[in-house]
Design an enzyme around this catalytic site. Structure first.
Site, PDB file in Angstrom:
ATOM      1  N   PHE A  42      -4.751   6.169   5.402  1.00  0.00           N
ATOM      2  CA  PHE A  42      -6.010   5.585   5.080  1.00  0.00           C
ATOM      3  C   PHE A  42      -6.451   6.064   3.355  1.00  0.00           C
ATOM      4  O   PHE A  42      -6.490   5.058   2.735  1.00  0.00           O
ATOM      5  CB  PHE A  42      -7.104   6.002   6.145  1.00  0.00           C
ATOM      6  CG  PHE A  42      -8.404   5.897   5.681  1.00  0.00           C
ATOM      7  CD1 PHE A  42      -8.921   4.660   5.192  1.00  0.00           C
ATOM      8  CD2 PHE A  42      -9.441   6.989   6.001  1.00  0.00           C
ATOM      9  CE1 PHE A  42     -10.256   4.597   4.707  1.00  0.00           C
ATOM     10  CE2 PHE A  42     -10.721   6.598   5.505  1.00  0.00           C
ATOM     11  CZ  PHE A  42     -11.041   5.541   4.925  1.00  0.00           C
TER      12      PHE A  42
ATOM     13  N   GLY B  75       0.426   7.132   9.028  1.00  0.00           N
ATOM     14  CA  GLY B  75       0.169   6.225   8.037  1.00  0.00           C
ATOM     15  C   GLY B  75       1.082   4.868   8.750  1.00  0.00           C
ATOM     16  O   GLY B  75       1.852   4.776   9.503  1.00  0.00           O
TER      17      GLY B  75
ATOM     18  N   THR C 161       2.495  21.247   9.711  1.00  0.00           N
ATOM     19  CA  THR C 161       2.173  20.198   8.525  1.00  0.00           C
ATOM     20  C   THR C 161       1.028  20.601   7.265  1.00  0.00           C
ATOM     21  O   THR C 161       1.415  20.891   6.189  1.00  0.00           O
ATOM     22  CB  THR C 161       1.506  18.896   8.875  1.00  0.00           C
ATOM     23  OG1 THR C 161       2.584  18.172   9.553  1.00  0.00           O
ATOM     24  CG2 THR C 161       1.222  17.964   7.806  1.00  0.00           C
TER      25      THR C 161
ATOM     26  N   TYR D  18      -6.016  22.035  13.628  1.00  0.00           N
ATOM     27  CA  TYR D  18      -6.397  21.293  12.246  1.00  0.00           C
ATOM     28  C   TYR D  18      -7.167  22.355  11.476  1.00  0.00           C
ATOM     29  O   TYR D  18      -6.867  22.392  10.477  1.00  0.00           O
ATOM     30  CB  TYR D  18      -7.196  20.174  12.452  1.00  0.00           C
ATOM     31  CG  TYR D  18      -7.573  19.272  11.667  1.00  0.00           C
ATOM     32  CD1 TYR D  18      -6.792  18.455  11.102  1.00  0.00           C
ATOM     33  CD2 TYR D  18      -9.027  19.081  11.282  1.00  0.00           C
ATOM     34  CE1 TYR D  18      -7.204  17.656   9.869  1.00  0.00           C
ATOM     35  CE2 TYR D  18      -9.265  18.121  10.084  1.00  0.00           C
ATOM     36  CZ  TYR D  18      -8.493  17.425   9.462  1.00  0.00           C
ATOM     37  OH  TYR D  18      -8.907  16.648   8.470  1.00  0.00           O
TER      38      TYR D  18
ATOM     39  N   TYR E 255      -1.737  31.434  -4.426  1.00  0.00           N
ATOM     40  CA  TYR E 255      -0.781  30.860  -5.457  1.00  0.00           C
ATOM     41  C   TYR E 255      -1.519  30.644  -6.619  1.00  0.00           C
ATOM     42  O   TYR E 255      -0.894  31.182  -7.581  1.00  0.00           O
ATOM     43  CB  TYR E 255      -0.207  29.523  -4.957  1.00  0.00           C
ATOM     44  CG  TYR E 255       1.031  29.242  -4.460  1.00  0.00           C
ATOM     45  CD1 TYR E 255       1.146  29.922  -2.932  1.00  0.00           C
ATOM     46  CD2 TYR E 255       2.248  28.974  -5.081  1.00  0.00           C
ATOM     47  CE1 TYR E 255       2.357  29.869  -2.297  1.00  0.00           C
ATOM     48  CE2 TYR E 255       3.348  29.230  -4.472  1.00  0.00           C
ATOM     49  CZ  TYR E 255       3.661  29.495  -2.951  1.00  0.00           C
ATOM     50  OH  TYR E 255       4.761  29.531  -2.367  1.00  0.00           O
TER      51      TYR E 255
HETATM   52  P1  NAD Z   1      -4.373   9.504   7.716  1.00  0.00           P
HETATM   53  O1  NAD Z   1      -3.975   9.801   9.193  1.00  0.00           O
HETATM   54  O2  NAD Z   1      -4.746   8.079   7.646  1.00  0.00           O
HETATM   55  O3  NAD Z   1      -3.423   9.921   6.726  1.00  0.00           O
HETATM   56  C1  NAD Z   1      -2.569  11.021   6.831  1.00  0.00           C
HETATM   57  C2  NAD Z   1      -1.099  10.514   6.199  1.00  0.00           C
HETATM   58  O4  NAD Z   1      -0.366  11.824   6.092  1.00  0.00           O
HETATM   59  C3  NAD Z   1      -0.306   9.619   7.159  1.00  0.00           C
HETATM   60  O5  NAD Z   1       0.171   8.650   6.304  1.00  0.00           O
HETATM   61  C4  NAD Z   1       0.636  10.383   7.830  1.00  0.00           C
HETATM   62  O6  NAD Z   1       1.522   9.525   8.418  1.00  0.00           O
HETATM   63  C5  NAD Z   1       0.910  11.431   6.782  1.00  0.00           C
HETATM   64  N1  NAD Z   1       1.475  12.598   7.345  1.00  0.00           N
HETATM   65  C6  NAD Z   1       1.262  13.346   8.485  1.00  0.00           C
HETATM   66  N2  NAD Z   1       1.940  14.191   8.748  1.00  0.00           N
HETATM   67  C7  NAD Z   1       2.948  14.372   7.748  1.00  0.00           C
HETATM   68  C8  NAD Z   1       4.042  15.000   7.389  1.00  0.00           C
HETATM   69  N3  NAD Z   1       4.208  16.028   8.093  1.00  0.00           N
HETATM   70  N4  NAD Z   1       4.830  14.661   6.015  1.00  0.00           N
HETATM   71  C9  NAD Z   1       4.297  13.788   5.367  1.00  0.00           C
HETATM   72  N5  NAD Z   1       3.468  12.967   5.651  1.00  0.00           N
HETATM   73  C10 NAD Z   1       2.523  13.239   6.774  1.00  0.00           C
HETATM   74  O7  NAD Z   1      -5.610  10.546   7.346  1.00  0.00           O
HETATM   75  P2  NAD Z   1      -6.705  10.167   6.191  1.00  0.00           P
HETATM   76  O8  NAD Z   1      -8.044   9.947   6.846  1.00  0.00           O
HETATM   77  O9  NAD Z   1      -6.046   9.433   5.325  1.00  0.00           O
HETATM   78  O10 NAD Z   1      -6.857  11.737   5.800  1.00  0.00           O
HETATM   79  C11 NAD Z   1      -5.827  12.256   4.805  1.00  0.00           C
HETATM   80  C12 NAD Z   1      -6.293  13.603   4.264  1.00  0.00           C
HETATM   81  O11 NAD Z   1      -7.704  13.876   4.081  1.00  0.00           O
HETATM   82  C13 NAD Z   1      -5.778  14.623   5.416  1.00  0.00           C
HETATM   83  O12 NAD Z   1      -5.226  15.531   4.847  1.00  0.00           O
HETATM   84  C14 NAD Z   1      -7.212  14.849   5.895  1.00  0.00           C
HETATM   85  O13 NAD Z   1      -7.149  16.119   6.893  1.00  0.00           O
HETATM   86  C15 NAD Z   1      -7.970  14.998   4.870  1.00  0.00           C
HETATM   87  N6  NAD Z   1      -9.455  14.398   5.191  1.00  0.00           N
HETATM   88  C16 NAD Z   1      -9.641  13.228   5.620  1.00  0.00           C
HETATM   89  C17 NAD Z   1     -11.168  13.038   6.307  1.00  0.00           C
HETATM   90  C18 NAD Z   1     -11.499  11.643   6.433  1.00  0.00           C
HETATM   91  O14 NAD Z   1     -12.830  11.299   7.050  1.00  0.00           O
HETATM   92  N7  NAD Z   1     -10.852  10.735   6.451  1.00  0.00           N
HETATM   93  C19 NAD Z   1     -11.963  14.136   6.098  1.00  0.00           C
HETATM   94  C20 NAD Z   1     -11.451  15.327   5.977  1.00  0.00           C
HETATM   95  C21 NAD Z   1     -10.130  15.593   5.384  1.00  0.00           C
END
Ligand code: NAD
Ligand code: UDP
Length: 313
Positions: free
Chosen positions: A15, A40, A94, A147, A161
């Protein structure tokens, strides 16, 4: 000699990642999108595949990656509670192994690296709103811990790092973000409510719906991430990025019903374990150091998201 900046976006098929890739291409960068497509979807980046400055690589960040880049946005990690609890061990791997591998890559290539951290590092907070200085209240052994603790450990690795290897880091603590391209079935509240309202199904409030969240529209969030990456190296964060407008989940349900014109009812269901009672970012640091604040009001953002779901589902 590279005239265009080479930028790696892990989780670029998700997303937030897909919006970030599009934004970076529009800014004139070469974008390498790395994703294992756990949550994704290729559909999210379909419109980018024909751009010669966009490259897609299927890869799991828990394994090392050898590429040459100038900047890294590390977003790979399932973000919705349903998805990250599906394979909890893989979620921790991850975050932790993924951070080690991407930090190793940043160290070798001398790239700047930004971590997508989360408001979940604050757990179920006793203070409202949450400033970056709040150390959090996380249950280390609960169902959300894979998480929360994974992301906390990733932050630790980023700062070690930085101290040990002088790596140029940025840590963004992202609060609930919503918008087009959210996964329709990932269980997050905005997509759940919109999909159910459009289908005329009841919206389920977990608990009594009195818990609060603060919802940031995706375009605002992406602007914050890009500004943080561009900030001077002294701006490491952690820095909260989110919308400080707080509402209850019951109010969100009522607004979704009103904006979709749905006749769905509201029902209640069990409250998941460790569900935080409140969440609201203190964004003073982002305002001061990045001159950033959200611009999109909740109703506007919800309308744009509803239009997206109405068209597709
Ligand atoms: P999402 O699930 O849509 O996207 C995560 C992406 O990471 C997906 O495309 C998935 O296939 C990929 N992925 C997962 N594990 C993987 C791996 N081991 N190797 C390679 N790719 C991998 O979620 P999002 O909402 O787009 O979130 C993106 C990031 O932002 C995440 O790290 C999430 O923790 C962080 N985040 C999002 C929100 C939110 O409200 N959307 C809030 C806080 C933090
Ligand atoms: N929630 C709800 N009904 C739903 C989905 C979620 O009441 O259909 C609640 C959930 O219990 C939480 C809030 O909405 O209190 C936000 O949930 P989400 O999974 O979107 O993200 P969280 O902020 O909990 O990570």
């Amino acid at each position: 000699m590279h005239l265009r900046k080479r930028i790696l976006v892990t989780g670029g098929g998700g997303f937030l990642g897909s919006h970030l890739c599009a934004r970076l291409l529009a800014d004139g960068c070469d974008v390498l999108c790395v994703d294992n497509f756990f949550t994704g979807a290729k559909d999210n980046i379909l419109g980018l595949l024909s751009d010669p400055h966009f490259e897609l690589m299927r890869h799991d960040v828990t394994f090392p990656l050898y590429v040459e880049v100038d900047e890294i946005y590390n977003l790979a990690c399932p973000a919705s509670p349903v998805h990250y609890q599906f394979d909890a061990v893989q979620t921790t791997k991850t975050s932790v192994h993924g951070a080690i591998n991407m930090l190793g890559l940043a160290r070798r290539t001398k790239a700047k690296i930004l971590q997508a951290s989360t408001s979940e590092v604050y757990g179920d907070p006793e203070v409202d709103p949450q400033p970056e200085s709040y150390l959090g209240r996380v249950n280390a052994i609960g169902p959300r811990a894979c998480y929360d603790e994974g992301k906390r450990c990733a932050e630790t690795l980023f700062f070690d790092y930085h101290r040990q290897h002088d790596t140029s880091i940025r840590v963004a603590r992202i609060f609930n973000t919503y918008g087009p391209r959210m996964h329709p079935n990932d269980g997050r509240v905005v997509s759940n409510f919109i999909v159910r309202a459009l289908n005329g199904e009841p919206l389920v409030l977990y608990g009594d719906g009195s818990q609060t969240r603060s919802f940031c529209y995706v375009d605002d969030l992406i602007e914050g991430l890009v500004r943080l990456m561009k900030a001077p190296d002294s701006v490491t964060g952690p820095i909260n990025l989110g919308n400080p407008q707080q509402i209850t989940i019951r109010e969100l349900a009522e607004r979704t019903i009103a904006l979709t014109g749905s006749d769905s009812s509201l029902v209640t269901g069990p409250l998941p374990a460790d569900d935080p009672a409140r969440r609201r970012p203190d964004i003073e640091l982002a305002r001061e150091t990045l001159d950033w604040q959200p611009m999109v009001a909740l109703d506007d953002g919800l309308e744009r998201t509803i239009a997206y779901f109405r068209e597709r589902f």
